[in-house]
Scaffold this active site. Structure first.
Site, PDB file in Angstrom:
ATOM      1  N   ASN A   1     -77.838  24.333  -9.056  1.00 56.24           N
ATOM      2  CA  ASN A   1     -77.537  25.632  -9.658  1.00 56.24           C
ATOM      3  C   ASN A   1     -77.189  25.620 -11.144  1.00 56.24           C
ATOM      4  OD1 ASN A   1     -76.375  28.537  -9.523  1.00 56.24           O
ATOM      5  ND2 ASN A   1     -74.654  27.295 -10.210  1.00 56.24           N
TER       6      ASN A   1
ATOM      7  N   TYR B   1     -84.545  29.370 -22.527  1.00 57.53           N
ATOM      8  CA  TYR B   1     -84.122  29.655 -21.144  1.00 57.53           C
ATOM      9  C   TYR B   1     -85.337  29.951 -20.251  1.00 57.53           C
ATOM     10  CZ  TYR B   1     -81.491  31.914 -17.345  1.00 57.53           C
ATOM     11  OH  TYR B   1     -80.962  32.249 -16.125  1.00 57.53           O
TER      12      TYR B   1
ATOM     13  N   LYS C   1     -86.799  27.873 -16.952  1.00 53.53           N
ATOM     14  CA  LYS C   1     -86.956  28.452 -15.615  1.00 53.53           C
ATOM     15  C   LYS C   1     -88.419  28.421 -15.162  1.00 53.53           C
ATOM     16  CE  LYS C   1     -82.572  29.374 -15.075  1.00 53.53           C
ATOM     17  NZ  LYS C   1     -81.739  28.673 -14.077  1.00 53.53           N
TER      18      LYS C   1
HETATM   19  C1  BGC Z   1     -80.009  35.595 -16.901  1.00 50.64           C
HETATM   20  C2  BGC Z   1     -79.164  36.829 -17.098  1.00 50.64           C
HETATM   21  C3  BGC Z   1     -80.023  38.066 -17.053  1.00 50.64           C
HETATM   22  C4  BGC Z   1     -80.939  38.075 -15.854  1.00 50.64           C
HETATM   23  C5  BGC Z   1     -81.930  39.230 -15.889  1.00 50.64           C
HETATM   24  C6  BGC Z   1     -80.794  35.761 -15.625  1.00 50.64           C
HETATM   25  O1  BGC Z   1     -81.526  34.613 -15.340  1.00 50.64           O
HETATM   26  O2  BGC Z   1     -79.168  34.443 -16.852  1.00 50.64           O
HETATM   27  O3  BGC Z   1     -78.491  36.732 -18.345  1.00 50.64           O
HETATM   28  O4  BGC Z   1     -79.189  39.214 -17.004  1.00 50.64           O
HETATM   29  O5  BGC Z   1     -81.651  36.863 -15.774  1.00 50.64           O
HETATM   30  O6  BGC Z   1     -82.566  39.353 -17.113  1.00 50.64           O
END
Ligand code: BGC
Length: 262
Positions: free
Chosen positions: A90, A160, A164
């Site tokens: 996680n 980010y 992912k």
């Molecule tokens: C992020 C959040 C965001 C969400 C939807 C998540 O993976 O960590 O900051 O609000 O995605 O955009």
């Protein structure tokens, strides 16, 4: 609910989704290794809630991006619990910036934790599961915590989103590789879940209103929404589910702009 007689390792369990999952498993009577990186108080709070709910746990500090620390953490789980059944992979962070301003450090810090960290933890879990005797039943279960941003592009958050997107194929390829050994690998992709990571958005009324336009179901999620999916994926009820991502997102991945588009 029936007791879940399992031992689980949850990374990033001192806050947010990881904490919610660790506590939910603890309340089902699981043994939980609570990993944290810097928030020791948060980890203690997780343990307290697990104990209050009838579960047991241990706290272990480690940076999931550092190989030796990850190896020691899984050795500890084996020593303390004699093994483990489930990894909730996680731990994750955001360090946002526009692309041209993004430093190499912002890039590598996020990739190290979110992608390399998930690789290192999954590898230790798989090594342990592979060493278990063949009984014809599931030997272990890895659940990757991804994000809707494994398929929704995200300007201003490219490190980010790249991490992912990487998890998506890491998860699927690993699921394919280890399924013949009766090891199950899946992912959960949460949408906007109210945690520390996005507090700046949900705590501001104007930003919250904008965010809700992206969520057809018209509510911001809670950690327990994700925990319920994790419990199902970790249980034998989902025994035939392999290499799948469950989107727990109130419909965020459904192109919400099309809701009233003629
Ligand atoms: C992020 C959040 C965001 C969400 C939807 C998540 O993976 O960590 O900051 O609000 O995605 O955009």
């Amino acid at each position: 609910m029936t007791k879940l007689n399992k031992t689980i390792v949850v990374t990033g369990a001192s806050s947010g989704i990881g904490q919610g999952i660790a506590v939910a498993f603890g309340q089902l009577g699981a043994n939980v290794l609570i990993n944290y990186h810097s928030d020791e108080e948060g980890a203690k709070e997780t343990l307290k809630q697990i104990n209050d709910g009838g579960g047991t746990g241990i706290i272990h500090q480690a940076n999931v991006g550092i190989e030796e620390e990850v190896i020691s953490m899984f050795d500890r789980a084996k020593e303390e619990f004699g093994g483990f059944d489930v990894l909730i992979n996680n731990a994750g962070i955001q360090q946002d910036n526009t692309f041209s301003k993004m430093s190499l450090e912002e890039w590598t810090t996020v990739i190290d934790t979110n992608l390399t960290g998930q690789f290192l933890c999954a590898r230790e879990a798989i090594r342990h599961f592979e060493g278990k005797p063949d009984t014809g039943k599931v030997k272990g279960n890895v659940i990757f915590m991804s994000s809707v941003h494994d398929i929704i592009p995200w300007a201003g958050h490219i490190n980010y989103a790249a991490s992912k997107g990487g998890i998506l194929m890491l998860m699927k390829s690993l699921a394919l590789e280890v399924a013949p050994q009766k090891i199950r690998v899946n992912a959960i992709s949460p949408g906007a879940i109210a945690t520390d990571i996005n507090e700046e958005v949900w705590s501001d009324e104007t930003k919250k209103k904008e965010l809700l336009k992206l969520i057809p179901y018209q509510r911001i999620g809670e950690a327990k929404d994700v925990a319920k999916a994790a419990i199902w994926l970790a249980s034998d009820d989902s025994d035939y589910v392999i290499g799948t991502t469950i989107y727990v997102d109130g419909g965020m991945t459904l192109y919400p702009g099309f809701v009233d588009n003629g």
